[in-house]
Scaffold this motif. Structure first.
Motif, PDB file in Angstrom:
ATOM      1  N   HIS A  75      -6.955  -2.660   2.788  1.00 58.03           N
ATOM      2  CA  HIS A  75      -6.837  -2.751   1.331  1.00 58.03           C
ATOM      3  C   HIS A  75      -6.732  -4.220   0.905  1.00 58.03           C
ATOM      4  O   HIS A  75      -6.153  -5.044   1.614  1.00 58.03           O
ATOM      5  CB  HIS A  75      -5.609  -1.995   0.832  1.00 58.03           C
ATOM      6  N   VAL A  80      -8.893   1.496  -8.489  1.00 62.43           N
ATOM      7  CA  VAL A  80      -9.312   1.309  -7.105  1.00 62.43           C
ATOM      8  C   VAL A  80     -10.803   1.625  -6.979  1.00 62.43           C
ATOM      9  O   VAL A  80     -11.403   2.238  -7.866  1.00 62.43           O
ATOM     10  CB  VAL A  80      -8.519   2.217  -6.123  1.00 62.43           C
ATOM     11  N   SER A 104     -13.880   2.113  -3.517  1.00 60.32           N
ATOM     12  CA  SER A 104     -14.254   2.013  -2.107  1.00 60.32           C
ATOM     13  C   SER A 104     -15.763   1.910  -2.059  1.00 60.32           C
ATOM     14  O   SER A 104     -16.443   2.016  -3.088  1.00 60.32           O
ATOM     15  CB  SER A 104     -13.769   3.241  -1.323  1.00 60.32           C
ATOM     16  N   VAL A 141       0.817  -1.209   0.000  1.00 63.99           N
ATOM     17  CA  VAL A 141       0.000   0.000   0.000  1.00 63.99           C
ATOM     18  C   VAL A 141       0.855   1.265   0.000  1.00 63.99           C
ATOM     19  O   VAL A 141       0.617   2.199  -0.778  1.00 63.99           O
ATOM     20  CB  VAL A 141      -0.971  -0.002   1.201  1.00 63.99           C
ATOM     21  N   HIS A 173      -8.282  -2.927  -4.937  1.00 61.70           N
ATOM     22  CA  HIS A 173      -7.413  -2.548  -6.048  1.00 61.70           C
ATOM     23  C   HIS A 173      -7.591  -3.561  -7.172  1.00 61.70           C
ATOM     24  O   HIS A 173      -7.988  -4.707  -6.954  1.00 61.70           O
ATOM     25  CB  HIS A 173      -5.941  -2.555  -5.627  1.00 61.70           C
ATOM     26  N   LYS A 200     -13.076  -5.080   4.260  1.00 58.38           N
ATOM     27  CA  LYS A 200     -12.094  -4.202   3.638  1.00 58.38           C
ATOM     28  C   LYS A 200     -12.761  -2.894   3.236  1.00 58.38           C
ATOM     29  O   LYS A 200     -13.969  -2.840   2.997  1.00 58.38           O
ATOM     30  CB  LYS A 200     -11.470  -4.863   2.397  1.00 58.38           C
ATOM     31  N   THR A 242      -6.687   8.125   1.876  1.00 59.55           N
ATOM     32  CA  THR A 242      -5.800   7.115   2.456  1.00 59.55           C
ATOM     33  C   THR A 242      -5.692   7.267   3.967  1.00 59.55           C
ATOM     34  O   THR A 242      -5.285   6.321   4.657  1.00 59.55           O
ATOM     35  CB  THR A 242      -4.405   7.224   1.822  1.00 59.55           C
TER      36      THR A 242
END
Length: 1444
Positions: A699, A796, A798, A676, A732, A728, A691
């Motif tokens: 991650h 990526v 989220s 990471v 990625h 998580k 981050t």
């Protein structure tokens, strides 16, 4: 009151809202952080009053708050608990959100919660309920305890209080019915509000005619709310799917035809691995998909068999008996044994049989060895099923591991005290089956094993006393089983048919009907219906899903529903349920295609769970045709093994729909945690996700994502479930260049690669390249791979990003050229987080990945788009790359014609090919290779066209050819010559030995010519008189780098001659003229390089202009040139002066190779295409400030374009940084397409360009040259600022500062390499940032060495300029009242601030003024600046070693 999605700017207002209630809120929702709530929630909503004050805030997530204290409500467990506790509600991750935080002002609670819930249900149409779990010590609070908002669901499982708010209370109820004529008056205004095209084209009563024309194949549905029509959907099943099949890849959907009946269960092929442990473990496929296996009447029995087995066998014994693993070990041992025997035979001089024969023997040995054990193992499974419900047998199974020998397991079970009454007959049957199989010599097939399993299931499960002699014979001899209706078998057949699924019956009846009508069941029938009209009132757009279920009910025999949409139209909310179908490369269809399968239209449950061993069979079948099948299966097995670990290093998750396997996701955890920090250094991850809110352990990386394409629209849900199950926060995904890219990218956000900062190397002399900040050890596996050149593009996502709205752009954007400007434009489109551009095409002769040619030594360095940067963009993953050139354009039809006559349609055409050498075009000369390539492309195009013709056209062509067979050889040659002449107008001379240097293709052509001369003995000859002469023509940077490239190829310097170009053409600006020159207008650079060339032995002939080319027998023999202005060298003796009248003043230079690197100009073919379409060309293609030509759908940028005089600036765009120009172009197009801005207001002043224009190359003699200057720096004007210049020890450096103290220009020439990226980053900064650089004017210390020291690291950071602007703004807000209004602070302070401003303008540093300002600046301002600087250092500590 207004509500909106929460964003980071709301954080301060939310903190004010909850101030004083933190402890109470912690008790309700657990420890919280507002920033994390905004970043980690599926959706966070704020409500503000009329003054803009935030009065309420709520966050919703995919799991309950941790305050419940119940382990069963953990993120990865709550779904199972809810399904078991509330089985009748149908609640689950698919249709549920959890309230994870709520706070509101006391005066706004009721109204705020109501509006927030409304907003949540409107945003997520698939959500049926919002849940809220209260721990045992937490009481319900206002307004959650209001029954009309949340109601309690009673349960007896624990002390957790469950509250639910149903969507039915916030959404109107929609009724779907058939349309009636009287609906016309209500529906027409809705249609006209969305588009008036229908009324304008088809008349006012078009809808009435559509409704009246309803039939079995044409249906019109109406959405009715409170007895009022609010929407309409018109469907038809009369579709010609051939047109779609020609333009789209429909193979995954069986080309929209009914599938043929497969006599064997789908997914189990003859070539499947024998003894697959996954098959033995998971037999559920035989009961799960009855529609896929019509006519298989024993599926219900097999289903019951499996249900009886999985609780006993699957979880306990499968991993212990992995036949596939045993086979691999057996094969490996046999191979070693055979190798030893073969070596021994060779040593003894004996003959060794072929490997193929050995392999067959090994395979047969294995099958023979396991022929008894494998069927017996199946029989044992059947016995387990038969023993279900028998206490002692069940006990012996549960408490005892399965013996290694399956036969002994059977024996033990048979001898149990309460064995079944028919166990003796069953035992006899098993023995007979085992004996028959053991005696069989031929190899077994999976189909044989399947049918044997069915047979033993029948005997052991339900039928008694069946005479199976003949049936067993059929199994063994034919691999199939067709039982006779004898004794129990007849009853079994009737029972199975009664219990079979209705869809299986209908499928069977349908096949019979087809056979009656068509005479055969093999004719594929259409399996698709199409939505031809659709509208829905804007207030109810999220309810369009209600149409879909009713549509499939109206068409029970069709499995697909499609919808087409013009490329330029935005996606409607209904399409979130549909799958986008990728077009074929030859697609010319004017619409985008979307489809929906029946299975996904009824909200059937899609679940994600940990994989079991039994899933491996299905995964293996899904990956059969994939090249990386073994890697996928290996990674999946690692995930299976890690499942039992408390902290798994990887994971394999299975996707199921209605309990049927549809895909798998393989995820890496351990290596991602290590990588990471390295990823955040190499990629701008912090610009996409916060981050700070995600520690390294949050991650994970998706290694493989495999899913049935029918469920492509469910990617967001699947990824959200992966994060929930694995706990998580970010996922990625890595895309390597030219590797297979999985259907996943449109659900992720691509991360921009960073230009890595570097740290001054230890023990190195100043000027040497610095060492990288991170070595392979710092970043773990990924860093090590990157050091080996295995770079990748990073995507990526989220939880928040997955559920944020993202515009799907189907507009066909075609880019011509792979220049830095064009690549920058594409990069911005790819990296845009708010839009997904689906149809991007780039046309370039050499492709994209090959554009960086700096390593070859023939071209200048490419500072912006190196191989590494291009690999980290992986352009080809989302952009279609066409290796060709444009030969014509048709702006009316919106299509471009390629060199091979293929058509490429577009909605927006971006012309950014740059300029190139056109010397040969001016001389009407082309290289022989050019014509050969043109002829080859034309032939390929004709062959492709012939294949696409229908049978009639092919027949006509054949007859024409037959008629022309009588033509003589001379006529054929004449026709070929006429075709060749038509390739290029006006007619040109074909000359071998001339090359127009335009890119990598011309480099290859040059090397081919050199190789030809070497073979002829004209290069590398011992006699210099026979040495071929190579003339490099041009005064550009490329001309000098080409000379270096020739020297690096081992050519003698004496064979290379350089003729500078004396261009008398009108230049558009002084800056352009100087930038085109190889020395950038600096005479000192010019003199040093020419001295170096003379020292090497390369002869410079001064400036001239080539007038004609001389050739003999098609081969170059010399050039005629006319000397020009400026420097003129003494010509060698072999250069002849021509005195003829027509050639007076010219000279003849004999040579065998001419490399033209003249002043760049527009390609002649492109110029013709531009003028033929009436686009204004005035030295360059004229554009407005939004890069639009006369045709608004054709844009241009880069060196090809210049601004219109109406914009008040005629400077060519080539004078600006091409990357910045590409960014501006992308911003313009994004605003136009995504945000629908019309760009009509010309009064807004243009933003000035800021980035420097640079040149970076290596000249002959390995001299590094770099020059860069700011956009507002005019090379032709007298310099008004301060200049730092030194020319010592062969190193020349020049820094030019403007009157305002800002660095305007930097030039370097020397043998030592410097970090040009750093030096370019300094241009545009004030001298005050450079740590006393002015003091170096009187010192011998190297200025560049000073600027490369560690203190300068922050200046080169990609976020530094942004941070600098924020700090400057804060300081200016403080100083503005003193400077503008004369207010604020004392008069002394005002004077000092003005002196500080003047110091920056004059460039004269005054330490006393700086100190005085710092002393008198308010403490609040100092703390603000210090806090921002410290936060910058903390955030980017991975990039700044001294900030660790």
């Amino acid at each position: 009151m207004e509500v909106h999605r929460a964003n980071p700017e709301d954080e301060k207002g939310i903190a004010t809202l909850i101030k004083g209630d933190e402890k109470l809120l912690e008790k309700r929702f657990g420890k919280f952080n507002v920033q994390e709530l905004i970043e980690n929630s599926i959706i966070a909503i704020t409500a503000s009053n009329e003054t803009g004050e935030i009065v309420a805030f709520a966050a919703f997530s995919n799991s309950p708050t941790p305050t419940t204290g119940d382990e069963r409500l953990a993120p990865n467990k709550w779904a199972e608990w809810v399904r078991e506790t509330f089985p009748d509600t149908g609640l689950g991750p698919r249709n549920t959100l959890w309230l994870s935080f709520f706070a509101a002002g006391s005066l706004y609670e009721q109204e705020a919660i109501d509006m927030i819930l409304h907003s949540a249900f409107d945003t997520f149409a698939h959500v049926d309920a919002l849940l809220f779990a209260l721990g045992p010590n937490v009481t319900a609070f206002t307004p959650v305890n209001e029954p009309e908002i949340f109601e309690e669901i009673e349960h007896k499982s624990g002390d957790v209080k469950m509250l639910v708010s149903f969507a039915i209370n916030y959404r109107p109820q929609v009724r779907i019915r058939s349309a009636r004529v009287e609906d016309h008056d209500d529906l027409t205004p809705i249609f006209n509000q969305q588009s008036e095209i229908l009324t304008e084209n088809y008349g006012e009563f078009y809808l009435t005619r559509v409704i009246e024309a309803q039939s079995k194949s044409n249906q019109v549905l109406v959405a009715d709310i409170n007895n009022k029509p609010v929407g309409l959907m018109s469907l038809t099943s009369d579709i010609d799917t051939k047109i779609l099949a020609d333009c789209f890849d429909l193979s995954p959907y069986n080309n929209f035809t009914k599938p043929t009946v497969d006599p064997e269960p789908a997914g189990l092929k003859e070539n499947a691995n024998l003894g697959d442990a996954a098959y033995l473990a998971d037999l559920s496929a035989f009961e799960k998909d009855s529609k896929k296996e019509p006519g298989t009447m024993f599926e219900p029995i097999f289903g019951r068999l499996y249900n009886g087995l999985k609780s006993v066998v699957v979880d306990k014994f499968v991993d212990a008996i992995d036949l596939e693993k045993l086979k691999e070990e057996y094969d490996e041992a046999e191979q070693k044994r055979k190798q030893v025997e073969a070596d021994a035979k060779r040593a003894a001089g004996e003959e060794v049989p072929d490997d193929d024969d050995d392999d067959d023997e090994v395979e047969m040995d294995f099958k023979t060895a396991w022929s008894e054990t494998l069927p017996n193992y199946l029989v044992a499974l059947c016995l387990f099923s038969a023993a279900k419900g028998k206490p002692s047998i069940a006990s012996s199974i549960d408490n005892k591991a399965l013996p290694a020998n399956a036969a002994s397991a059977i024996s033990e079970l048979m001898n149990a005290a309460d064995a079944p009454a028919d166990v003796a007959a069953f035992a006899a049957a098993c023995k007979r089956v085992g004996a028959a199989v053991a005696q069989k010599d031929e190899s077994l097939s999976i189909n044989f094993l399947i049918n044997l399993s069915k047979y033993t299931a029948l005997v052991g499960g339900e039928a008694k006393g069946v005479d199976f002699g003949e049936e067993l014979k059929n199994i063994l001899e034919k691999g199939t089983w067709h039982p006779k209706p004898a004794e129990g078998a007849e009853k079994l057949k009737e029972s199975a048919e009664k219990k079979a699924d209705d869809s299986v019956k209908s499928g069977t009846e349908e096949e019979k009907t087809k056979k009656m009508v068509n005479g055969s069941t093999n004719t594929p029938a259409s399996n698709v219906m199409c939505i031809t009209l659709y509208c829905l009132e804007e207030a109810y757009e999220g309810l369009g899903e209600a149409f879909l279920g009713e549509a499939f009910r109206r068409y029970p025999d069709h499995d697909y529903c499609i919808l087409t949409l013009p490329h330029s139209s935005p996606e409607i909310p209904l399409l979130q349920h549909f799958t986008y179908v990728s077009p074929l490369p030859s697609n010319t269809f004017s619409h985008s295609l979307y489809l929906l399968h029946r299975a996904t239209a009824f909200r059937a449950p899609l679940t994600v769970r940990w994989s079991r061993a039994g899933d491996m069979m299905h995964l293996r079948e899904m990956t059969t045709a994939m090249e990386n099948k073994s890697e996928i299966l290996s990674a999946a097995r690692r995930g299976l093994k890690a499942k039992m670990s408390t902290s798994p290093t990887c994971a394999c998750l299975t996707l199921e729909h209605n309990d049927q396997f549809i895909g798998a996701v393989v995820v890496d955890i351990e290596e991602t945690t290590k990588d990471v920090d390295w990823l955040c250094t190499e990629y701008a991850v912090d610009e996409v996700i916060s981050t700070n809110t995600f520690p390294s352990s949050a991650h994970a990386t998706i290694l493989y994502y495999l899913c049935d394409p029918l469920f492509s629209a469910d990617k967001q849900f699947v990824l959200s479930e992966v994060m929930r199950i694995l706990n998580k926060g970010a996922l990625h995904y890595r895309v390597y260049p030219l590797h297979y890219v999985q259907d996943l990218l449109d659900a992720l956000v691509q991360v921009a690669p960073r230009k890595r900062p570097s740290v001054p190397g230890e023990g190195k002399s100043t000027g040497e390249m610095d060492k990288p900040l991170h070595d392979a050890k710092t970043g773990g596996m990924l860093a090590a791979l990157a050091e080996e050149g295995k770079d990748f593009a990073l995507y990526v996502t989220s939880v928040r990003l997955l559920h944020e709205p993202r515009v799907a752009v189907n507009a066909r954007i075609v880019v011509y050229g792979a220049t830095p400007c064009a690549l920058s434009f594409l990069e911005q489109l790819l990296l845009n987080p708010g839009a997904n551009f689906r149809s991007l095409t780039i046309i370039t002769p050499c492709g994209v990945e090959e554009q960086d040619s700096g390593m070859t030594g023939f071209f200048p360095k490419e500072a912006d788009y190196t191989h590494r940067h291009l690999d980290r963009l992986a352009v080809s993953a989302r952009v279609k790359v066409l290796k060709s050139t444009i030969s014509a354009m048709d702006c009316k039809r919106k299509v471009v014609v390629l060199a091979d006559d293929k058509l490429v349609p577009y909605d927006y055409l971006v012309l950014a090919p740059g300029l190139q050498d056109e010397t040969l075009a001016g001389l009407n000369v082309v290289s022989q290779k050019f014509l050969e390539e043109q002829k080859r492309k034309r032939q390929l195009a004709e062959e492709a066209a012939n294949k696409e013709n229908d049978e009639e056209e092919v027949a006509d062509e054949k007859s024409e050819k037959d008629e022309g067979k009588g033509r003589g050889k001379e006529e054929e040659e004449q026709a070929e010559d006429e075709e060749m002449e038509s390739l290029s107008e006006p007619p040109v001379n074909e000359v071998q030995g001339v090359v127009s240097v335009k890119g990598n293709a011309s480099t290859a052509e040059c090397l081919q010519l050199l190789e030809g001369l070497r073979k002829e003995g004209k290069l590398g000859s011992s006699r210099q008189s026979k040495e071929a002469k190579i003339l490099v023509y041009g005064s550009t940077v490329t001309a000098l780098t080409m000379i270096r490239g020739l020297l690096n190829q081992g050519l003698r310097p004496s064979s290379i001659f350089w003729l500078g170009e004396d261009s008398r053409s009108t230049v558009l600006s002084q800056n352009q003229d100087n930038l085109d020159l190889w020395h950038s207008g600096n005479t000192k650079v010019e003199n040093q390089v020419i001295r170096r060339l003379n020292a090497l032995g390369v002869k410079s002939l001064g400036l001239a202009k080539i007038e004609t080319v001389r050739h003999e027998d098609g081969k170059l023999s010399g050039v005629h040139f006319k000397p020009g202005r400026g420097r003129r060298e003494k010509y060698p003796v072999f250069v002849q002066s021509l005195q003829h009248e027509e050639m007076e003043g010219m000279w003849l230079f004999p040579c065998q190779i001419l490399l033209c690197c003249g002043r760049p100009d527009v390609d002649r073919t492109l110029y013709k295409a531009i003028t033929n379409n009436s686009l204004v060309y005035d030295g360059r293609l004229v554009v407005d400030r939004y890069f639009r030509t006369e045709n608004p759908n054709v844009l241009a940028a880069g060196s090809l374009a210049r601004l219109s005089r109406a914009e008040g600036c005629t400077t060519p765009l080539e004078c600006y940084n091409p990357v910045e120009v590409g960014v501006r172009l992308a911003e313009t197009l994004i605003d136009s397409i995504v945000w629908e801005q019309d760009h009509k207001d010309q009064r807004i002043p243009m933003r000035p360009y800021q980035l420097p224009k640079t040149v970076d190359c290596i000249y002959p003699g390995e001299i590094n040259f770099f020059h860069g200057h700011a956009p507002d720096y005019d090379l032709g004007k007298k310099r008004a600022g301060k200049t730092l210049e030194s020319d010592k020890n062969g190193v020349y450096q020049q820094l030019v500062f403007g009157k305002d103290g800002v660095l305007k220009s930097f030039t370097y020439l020397g043998e030592k390499s410097i970090d040009t990226f750093k030096m370019a980053g300094l241009i545009g900064l004030p001298f005050t940032y450079m740590n006393g650089v002015y003091d170096f004017t009187s010192k011998t210390t190297d200025v560049i060495g000073h600027l490369h020291e560690t203190w300068s690291m922050a200046l080169f950071h990609d976020q530094f300029q942004k941070e600098r602007q924020l700090i400057n703004k804060a300081l200016f807000d403080w100083a503005r009242p003193m400077l503008v209004e004369g207010k604020g602070g004392s008069k002394d302070l005002q004077k000092i601030v003005k002196d500080l401003v003047n110091m920056g303008k004059t460039g004269v540093k005054n330490e006393k003024v700086v100190t005085a300002v710092l002393e008198r600046m308010p403490t609040e301002q100092k703390k603000l600046v210090q806090a921002r600087i410290l936060q910058f250092l903390k955030t980017h500590k991975n990039h700044l070693p001294y900030a660790r």
